[in-house]
Design a protein around this motif. Sequence first.
Motif, PDB file in Angstrom:
ATOM      1  N   VAL A  91       0.976  -1.444   0.094  1.00 51.47           N
ATOM      2  CA  VAL A  91       0.308   0.437  -0.139  1.00 51.47           C
ATOM      3  C   VAL A  91       0.815   1.672  -0.336  1.00 51.47           C
ATOM      4  O   VAL A  91       0.693   2.224  -0.428  1.00 51.47           O
ATOM      5  CB  VAL A  91      -0.981  -0.485   0.926  1.00 51.47           C
ATOM      6  CG1 VAL A  91      -1.891  -0.779   0.951  1.00 51.47           C
ATOM      7  CG2 VAL A  91      -0.129  -0.285   2.842  1.00 51.47           C
ATOM      8  N   THR A  92       2.011   1.320   0.317  1.00 46.91           N
ATOM      9  CA  THR A  92       3.144   2.666   0.812  1.00 46.91           C
ATOM     10  C   THR A  92       3.352   3.302  -0.523  1.00 46.91           C
ATOM     11  O   THR A  92       3.608   3.976  -0.788  1.00 46.91           O
ATOM     12  CB  THR A  92       4.081   1.767   1.576  1.00 46.91           C
ATOM     13  OG1 THR A  92       2.960   1.655   2.874  1.00 46.91           O
ATOM     14  CG2 THR A  92       5.008   3.965   1.901  1.00 46.91           C
ATOM     15  N   ALA A  93       3.160   2.145  -1.423  1.00 49.04           N
ATOM     16  CA  ALA A  93       3.975   2.260  -3.092  1.00 49.04           C
ATOM     17  C   ALA A  93       2.935   3.091  -3.241  1.00 49.04           C
ATOM     18  O   ALA A  93       3.011   3.559  -3.954  1.00 49.04           O
ATOM     19  CB  ALA A  93       5.130   1.013  -3.736  1.00 49.04           C
ATOM     20  N   ARG A  94       1.949   2.518  -3.428  1.00 51.45           N
ATOM     21  CA  ARG A  94       0.760   2.756  -4.253  1.00 51.45           C
ATOM     22  C   ARG A  94       0.163   3.794  -3.907  1.00 51.45           C
ATOM     23  O   ARG A  94      -0.234   4.598  -4.586  1.00 51.45           O
ATOM     24  CB  ARG A  94      -0.968   1.663  -4.361  1.00 51.45           C
ATOM     25  CG  ARG A  94       0.440   0.141  -5.719  1.00 51.45           C
ATOM     26  CD  ARG A  94      -1.495  -0.651  -5.115  1.00 51.45           C
ATOM     27  NE  ARG A  94      -0.423  -2.077  -5.559  1.00 51.45           N
ATOM     28  CZ  ARG A  94      -1.613  -3.328  -5.211  1.00 51.45           C
ATOM     29  NH1 ARG A  94      -2.620  -2.943  -4.618  1.00 51.45           N
ATOM     30  NH2 ARG A  94      -1.035  -4.391  -6.253  1.00 51.45           N
ATOM     31  N   ALA A  95       0.257   4.165  -3.175  1.00 54.29           N
ATOM     32  CA  ALA A  95      -0.068   5.652  -2.300  1.00 54.29           C
ATOM     33  C   ALA A  95       1.342   6.292  -2.795  1.00 54.29           C
ATOM     34  O   ALA A  95       0.383   7.679  -3.296  1.00 54.29           O
ATOM     35  CB  ALA A  95       0.278   5.179  -0.604  1.00 54.29           C
ATOM     36  N   GLU A 105       3.014   6.413  -5.439  1.00 53.12           N
ATOM     37  CA  GLU A 105       2.874   6.115  -7.080  1.00 53.12           C
ATOM     38  C   GLU A 105       1.399   7.642  -7.464  1.00 53.12           C
ATOM     39  O   GLU A 105       1.469   8.157  -8.291  1.00 53.12           O
ATOM     40  CB  GLU A 105       2.452   5.159  -7.589  1.00 53.12           C
ATOM     41  CG  GLU A 105       4.112   3.922  -7.494  1.00 53.12           C
ATOM     42  CD  GLU A 105       4.547   4.799  -8.523  1.00 53.12           C
ATOM     43  OE1 GLU A 105       3.966   4.435 -10.098  1.00 53.12           O
ATOM     44  OE2 GLU A 105       5.491   4.417  -8.770  1.00 53.12           O
ATOM     45  N   ARG A 106       0.599   7.016  -6.200  1.00 55.96           N
ATOM     46  CA  ARG A 106      -1.071   8.340  -6.919  1.00 55.96           C
ATOM     47  C   ARG A 106      -0.914   9.695  -6.672  1.00 55.96           C
ATOM     48  O   ARG A 106      -1.114   9.876  -7.455  1.00 55.96           O
ATOM     49  CB  ARG A 106      -1.661   7.220  -5.942  1.00 55.96           C
ATOM     50  CG  ARG A 106      -2.607   6.117  -6.233  1.00 55.96           C
ATOM     51  CD  ARG A 106      -3.842   5.756  -5.096  1.00 55.96           C
ATOM     52  NE  ARG A 106      -3.897   5.509  -3.891  1.00 55.96           N
ATOM     53  CZ  ARG A 106      -3.521   4.992  -3.536  1.00 55.96           C
ATOM     54  NH1 ARG A 106      -3.696   3.289  -4.310  1.00 55.96           N
ATOM     55  NH2 ARG A 106      -3.396   4.437  -2.217  1.00 55.96           N
ATOM     56  N   LYS A 107       0.128  10.056  -5.683  1.00 56.20           N
ATOM     57  CA  LYS A 107       1.057  11.255  -5.405  1.00 56.20           C
ATOM     58  C   LYS A 107       1.667  11.849  -6.763  1.00 56.20           C
ATOM     59  O   LYS A 107       2.360  12.743  -6.343  1.00 56.20           O
ATOM     60  CB  LYS A 107       1.636  11.654  -4.039  1.00 56.20           C
ATOM     61  CG  LYS A 107       0.847  11.733  -2.812  1.00 56.20           C
ATOM     62  CD  LYS A 107       1.384  11.264  -1.555  1.00 56.20           C
ATOM     63  CE  LYS A 107       0.684  10.968  -0.596  1.00 56.20           C
ATOM     64  NZ  LYS A 107       1.534  10.649   0.721  1.00 56.20           N
ATOM     65  N   GLY A 108       1.971  10.788  -7.842  1.00 59.20           N
ATOM     66  CA  GLY A 108       2.944  11.225  -8.904  1.00 59.20           C
ATOM     67  C   GLY A 108       4.131  11.014  -8.596  1.00 59.20           C
ATOM     68  O   GLY A 108       5.572  11.622  -8.211  1.00 59.20           O
ATOM     69  N   ILE A 109       4.773  10.279  -7.671  1.00 59.03           N
ATOM     70  CA  ILE A 109       5.759   9.845  -6.971  1.00 59.03           C
ATOM     71  C   ILE A 109       6.389   8.664  -7.657  1.00 59.03           C
ATOM     72  O   ILE A 109       5.224   7.510  -7.345  1.00 59.03           O
ATOM     73  CB  ILE A 109       6.308  10.268  -5.746  1.00 59.03           C
ATOM     74  CG1 ILE A 109       5.778  11.271  -4.587  1.00 59.03           C
ATOM     75  CG2 ILE A 109       7.754   9.437  -4.885  1.00 59.03           C
ATOM     76  CD1 ILE A 109       5.953  11.532  -3.199  1.00 59.03           C
ATOM     77  N   ILE A 110       7.358   8.206  -7.809  1.00 56.61           N
ATOM     78  CA  ILE A 110       7.757   7.537  -8.846  1.00 56.61           C
ATOM     79  C   ILE A 110       8.401   6.067  -7.351  1.00 56.61           C
ATOM     80  O   ILE A 110       9.297   5.689  -6.765  1.00 56.61           O
ATOM     81  CB  ILE A 110       9.295   7.007  -9.383  1.00 56.61           C
ATOM     82  CG1 ILE A 110       8.148   7.706 -10.687  1.00 56.61           C
ATOM     83  CG2 ILE A 110       9.335   5.780 -10.008  1.00 56.61           C
ATOM     84  CD1 ILE A 110       8.984   7.992 -11.878  1.00 56.61           C
ATOM     85  N   ALA A 111       8.105   5.051  -7.040  1.00 59.18           N
ATOM     86  CA  ALA A 111       8.365   4.156  -6.043  1.00 59.18           C
ATOM     87  C   ALA A 111       8.840   3.235  -6.691  1.00 59.18           C
ATOM     88  O   ALA A 111       8.699   2.476  -8.098  1.00 59.18           O
ATOM     89  CB  ALA A 111       7.030   3.380  -5.487  1.00 59.18           C
ATOM     90  N   ASP A 112      10.193   2.573  -6.143  1.00 59.29           N
ATOM     91  CA  ASP A 112      10.976   1.709  -6.565  1.00 59.29           C
ATOM     92  C   ASP A 112      10.217   0.426  -6.401  1.00 59.29           C
ATOM     93  O   ASP A 112      10.314  -0.189  -7.963  1.00 59.29           O
ATOM     94  CB  ASP A 112      12.251   1.553  -5.253  1.00 59.29           C
ATOM     95  CG  ASP A 112      13.269   2.811  -5.188  1.00 59.29           C
ATOM     96  OD1 ASP A 112      13.476   3.530  -6.514  1.00 59.29           O
ATOM     97  OD2 ASP A 112      13.680   2.594  -3.941  1.00 59.29           O
ATOM     98  N   ARG A 113       9.861   0.088  -6.297  1.00 59.69           N
ATOM     99  CA  ARG A 113       8.680  -1.826  -6.085  1.00 59.69           C
ATOM    100  C   ARG A 113       7.904  -1.617  -7.451  1.00 59.69           C
ATOM    101  O   ARG A 113       8.092  -2.658  -8.012  1.00 59.69           O
ATOM    102  CB  ARG A 113       8.185  -1.846  -4.678  1.00 59.69           C
ATOM    103  CG  ARG A 113       8.979  -1.926  -3.238  1.00 59.69           C
ATOM    104  CD  ARG A 113       8.072  -2.455  -2.558  1.00 59.69           C
ATOM    105  NE  ARG A 113       9.247  -2.948  -1.422  1.00 59.69           N
ATOM    106  CZ  ARG A 113       8.781  -4.143  -1.120  1.00 59.69           C
ATOM    107  NH1 ARG A 113       8.355  -4.834  -1.473  1.00 59.69           N
ATOM    108  NH2 ARG A 113       9.600  -4.888   0.068  1.00 59.69           N
ATOM    109  N   CYS A 114       7.237  -0.252  -7.696  1.00 54.37           N
ATOM    110  CA  CYS A 114       6.475  -0.077  -8.688  1.00 54.37           C
ATOM    111  C   CYS A 114       6.826  -0.273 -10.419  1.00 54.37           C
ATOM    112  O   CYS A 114       6.420  -0.228 -11.338  1.00 54.37           O
ATOM    113  CB  CYS A 114       5.413   1.154  -8.509  1.00 54.37           C
ATOM    114  SG  CYS A 114       4.165   0.896  -7.191  1.00 54.37           S
TER     115      CYS A 114
END
Length: 489
Positions: free
Chosen positions: A203-207, A209-218
């Motif tokens: 959920v942290t990585a997806r949150a 991404e929704r804010k426009g921040i690239i998450a390493d896992r995604c």
Amino acid sequence: METAKDSRLAREFVVALPIELNREEQIELLQEFIREQFVADGMCADAAIHDTDGRNPHAHILLTVRPLDEQGHWQYKTEKEYLCMRNGEERGFTAAEFKAAQNERWEKQYPYKVGKKKVYMVPSEADAQGLARADKHPKSTRYGRQNPISERWNSEEQLAAWRAAWADVTNLYLERAGRAERIDHRSNAARGLDEQPTIHEGVTARALERKGIIADRCEINRQIKADNALLRELKAAVRKLAQAVKNTLPVIAEAMEKLRANMIVFRYQLRHIGRGRQRMKDYIHAVQPNLVRYTELVQEIRGKGKERKSLLAQKKETPLYLIPKQCELSRHIAELTEELEELKSEKDMLLHSLECSDDAGIAAVKKDISTMEAALKKLSQQEEKYTAELNDALQQYADLKTQSAEFDPDELQDARLDLRPAMERSVVDRVQSAYGDKYDYLMMYDSKRDVADILHEETEARSIREHLRQKQQAQQKQNKKNSRDTWER
């Protein structure tokens, strides 16, 4: 029931519920699985369905870790196992088993003082030597003997059986609902698939991404999905080529150009993976020394803080008339205070360099490092896979080149060059579609150059030009001879 501070209080399962089923069917599926796999085996179960965004329905199942007997009483998880001796042989017995074993001359082992050491031996041997017992606790195994039922529940074989049971009952409900979709609990490797599995994003990585921040896992999953899509497409193209190749020049030319195009894709993927690996390695190598130093600083600050606290207490207890002692303690306290300030200042600088506002941010940095190290292993596996695919394409290319030996090299080269622009445009379109905004034009140019070097295309082109020159010279000589013969006639 559980008294140890590190006791395991429950076992948790998280299962993904099929979105193809409605909520009533999902609940019925979950209840049947829990009833048949857990409750029937002596567990108590508590389940909760989560579906916050409507796209990820899943259930959390909490299970008891102690089995229940037929009377509804809790059984033990582990039982004390004493290591007993008889005639030089050591064997483990539970308390109940030891009562019968005593009649067969088995003895418990206790610690006895032998000089400055503690040595385990049986009482009969210790009494003969006149040794004193060090304490009353007999020698036992470290973790005791597990309840056979608990041991089965904790085994990898049982976990695999539960996974298989979930897949079976889910597929049964999908079939009842008239759906064609099916799930498989096995890994890609066990199913004979070359595709790389994605990693859990959370959920942290997806949150982020929704804010426009690239998450390493995604980002890692996007890379894996793009690579898998290209791999499926390339494999389909290779199978099609294998069926279509016949000993005709146009087909051979097309097959060689398609293989060349696939090689460009493989080289692009290998370059992309290599750059991602290097970026992660650079980050890890830059951050790890700072993390090590941070840990050292924390330990030093803690140690000097304790020492300063001890000196302050000592100074407080020292009478005021002992002026030399008071001065000595004050000097030591002042030195420690100064050292502590320097260490704390260095720690603050390290936190700033690691982009952490406080000590709590270090845990997130360490988690990022662990995630990247796991990602590096996956990228290494992908690199090996695409290297193998590239080598396979090279072997197929060599086989086609052998088949083409019967054709005129100039005609084959002309046929290939006619096809090449369209093939390369197709490659660019496929890679752009897979990588989207991450597509790199310069990397594509380098990948084409890599393939040209691998296939020795410049050397081959020179050889063809030389062959063509010799052919033209021979043609010119033949023309001159024909002209002379005509003139003489």
